[in-house]
Design an enzyme around this catalytic site. Sequence first.
Site, PDB file in Angstrom:
ATOM      1  N   CYS A 279      -2.279   2.360   2.990  1.00  8.24           N
ATOM      2  CA  CYS A 279      -3.220   1.123   2.292  1.00  8.24           C
ATOM      3  C   CYS A 279      -2.706  -0.214   3.193  1.00  8.24           C
ATOM      4  CB  CYS A 279      -2.691   0.988   0.780  1.00  8.24           C
ATOM      5  SG  CYS A 279      -2.922   2.459   0.063  1.00  8.24           S
TER       6      CYS A 279
HETATM    7  N1  SAJ Z   1       7.523  -2.679   1.545  1.00  8.84           N
HETATM    8  C1  SAJ Z   1       8.319  -3.444   2.001  1.00  8.84           C
HETATM    9  N2  SAJ Z   1       8.941  -4.593   1.033  1.00  8.84           N
HETATM   10  C2  SAJ Z   1       8.501  -4.596  -0.148  1.00  8.84           C
HETATM   11  C3  SAJ Z   1       7.417  -3.754  -0.303  1.00  8.84           C
HETATM   12  C4  SAJ Z   1       6.765  -2.737   0.420  1.00  8.84           C
HETATM   13  O1  SAJ Z   1       8.854  -3.389   3.058  1.00  8.84           O
HETATM   14  O2  SAJ Z   1       8.594  -5.556  -0.659  1.00  8.84           O
HETATM   15  C5  SAJ Z   1       6.981  -1.426   2.484  1.00  8.84           C
HETATM   16  C6  SAJ Z   1       7.249  -0.074   1.989  1.00  8.84           C
HETATM   17  O3  SAJ Z   1       8.491   0.429   2.221  1.00  8.84           O
HETATM   18  C7  SAJ Z   1       6.052   0.737   2.444  1.00  8.84           C
HETATM   19  C8  SAJ Z   1       5.051  -0.278   2.746  1.00  8.84           C
HETATM   20  O4  SAJ Z   1       5.583  -1.605   2.584  1.00  8.84           O
HETATM   21  O5  SAJ Z   1       6.371   1.076   3.983  1.00  8.84           O
HETATM   22  C9  SAJ Z   1       3.900  -0.249   1.679  1.00  8.84           C
HETATM   23  O6  SAJ Z   1       4.620  -0.099   0.328  1.00  8.84           O
HETATM   24  P1  SAJ Z   1       4.002  -0.367  -0.986  1.00  8.84           P
HETATM   25  O7  SAJ Z   1       5.001  -0.562  -2.071  1.00  8.84           O
HETATM   26  O8  SAJ Z   1       2.943  -1.355  -0.968  1.00  8.84           O
HETATM   27  O9  SAJ Z   1       3.457   1.181  -1.305  1.00  8.84           O
HETATM   28  P2  SAJ Z   1       2.063   1.698  -0.985  1.00  8.84           P
HETATM   29  O10 SAJ Z   1       1.540   1.627   0.583  1.00  8.84           O
HETATM   30  O11 SAJ Z   1       1.921   2.988  -1.524  1.00  8.84           O
HETATM   31  O12 SAJ Z   1       0.869   0.870  -1.634  1.00  8.84           O
HETATM   32  C10 SAJ Z   1       0.567   1.181  -2.828  1.00  8.84           C
HETATM   33  C11 SAJ Z   1      -0.985   0.276  -3.098  1.00  8.84           C
HETATM   34  N3  SAJ Z   1      -1.788   0.824  -4.089  1.00  8.84           N
HETATM   35  C12 SAJ Z   1      -2.933   0.985  -3.894  1.00  8.84           C
HETATM   36  O13 SAJ Z   1      -3.558   0.753  -2.903  1.00  8.84           O
HETATM   37  C13 SAJ Z   1      -3.942   1.570  -4.932  1.00  8.84           C
HETATM   38  C14 SAJ Z   1      -0.588  -0.986  -3.610  1.00  8.84           C
HETATM   39  O14 SAJ Z   1      -1.636  -1.895  -4.041  1.00  8.84           O
HETATM   40  C15 SAJ Z   1       0.614  -0.812  -4.564  1.00  8.84           C
HETATM   41  O15 SAJ Z   1       0.866  -2.281  -5.080  1.00  8.84           O
HETATM   42  C16 SAJ Z   1       1.719  -0.123  -4.198  1.00  8.84           C
HETATM   43  O16 SAJ Z   1       1.312   1.261  -3.796  1.00  8.84           O
HETATM   44  C17 SAJ Z   1       2.588   0.024  -5.286  1.00  8.84           C
HETATM   45  O17 SAJ Z   1       2.930  -1.144  -5.836  1.00  8.84           O
HETATM   46  O18 SAJ Z   1       3.484   0.911  -5.481  1.00  8.84           O
END
Ligand code: SAJ
Length: 440
Positions: A279
Amino acid sequence: MTATAMSTIDTLLAKAEDRTALFGVVGLGYVGLPLAMELVRAGYRVLGVDVNPRVVEALNQGRSHIQDVPAQAVAAAVKNKTFTATADLGRLREPDVISISVPTPLSKTKDPDVSYVLAATESVKRALRRGQLVVLESTTYPGTTRELMLPALESTGLKVGEDFFLAFSPERVDPGNEKWNTRNTPKVVGGVTPNCLKAAMALYQPAIDRLVPVSSPEAAELVKILENTFRSVNIGLVNEMAIVCDKLGVDVWEVIEAANTKPFGFMKFTPGPGVGGHCIPLDPHYLAWKMRTLNYKTRFIELAGEMNAGMPEFWVGKVVDALNEQGKAARGSGVLIVGVAYKKNIDDIRESPALDVIRLLHQRGAEVSYHDPHVATLKEDGITLSSVPLTADTVRAADCVMIVTDHAAVDYGLVQQHARATVDTRHVLPRPGRGRGGRA
Ligand code: SAJ
């Protein structure tokens, strides 16, 4: 009143009311299959459609390939004939509603790859009949529904809003999320016409706790892109803060924890090795691409993307420094990576920053091994590795241990005790005098 006398929309609304509508779900992945099961639970019969015959066969045998969907839910639905799967796209004339959740990846040149959406649209077009509602759920750039899908469907001679209905409703599935699921996550819906919105709201309502109508499919398409661009930009900001703090000799984690005590106007994000997943690294580029066609450069999106994509290089530089401090060159040194999944406690390696880290270390001639309790083997981007056990021996054998994913199922104390050198991109290693990872 006979069905012919009722308008097309009234017939559809009535089928939602008494759940006699047959719901088609195209794409039975981490979005489509949970949706299919929620629709079954709401009382609909569901026809699942997927181009992968192995997925279809497994589902019809009552097996689930999606971690959030228990096999028994599939088996029960198949048994009581409320769910069946097919690879026959010609059957798309049967459902009253067709929800499309197919992949929308980026091409190698970071342009939107809407080939799956176009293929699904083509299949729907060939089967389209009066009375059907079509809803696209895949994350895409604003304009996809109206500019790509609508002309194709109206080329059948059927008129949107009267003969068939078309809407966009972004998927918000977060695989592995214990709290938020397809049913209880508010669902945004935008219809091409008022009747399209009305139909989509009526048909989703029994399966979704809260629907959020917006005035157009473009608004709905942008909602999802904004949600994920918001994350990408804020992650990019804290990653820049990590570099700033590194140059100033300040602990960025301490700064973020302290900033997070502000009870208003601040939202915590954490720095890391980069951004992975299907995403966040991709969705913002869908909007950037669309705006380039309108001669507008979405600078925040591009900058955040560059910032996040640059983090593997920054952290590999830290590994090289740690080796230098031991008088060792990167070439020939052993680096043990702990965690290769794109985020903690899952097995998904899509776009994982670990892949970039491994590639950069290989380019410098380092011998790379990894341990990940959720990823047994890594066969991606020319990398072929298997997870090694995390023991005192494997830790001691490495010249540097690099924490890339902060899985809970890892003994960080063991790493701290036996590692010759460590680079902790996730701030999880125990710190002298503080709890794990220096977190209070
Ligand atoms: N990450 C960071 N720092 C942060 C948050 C994330 O480095 O503060 C990194 C994570 O390690 C990962 C990437 O960013 O590599 C994405 O992390 P993410 O928490 O956004 O997880 P995703 O990719 O699974 O995003 C999904 C998305 N859901 C949908 O699109 C329906 C996102 O909108 C959600 O907010 C996220 O899950 C969530 O909150 O779990």
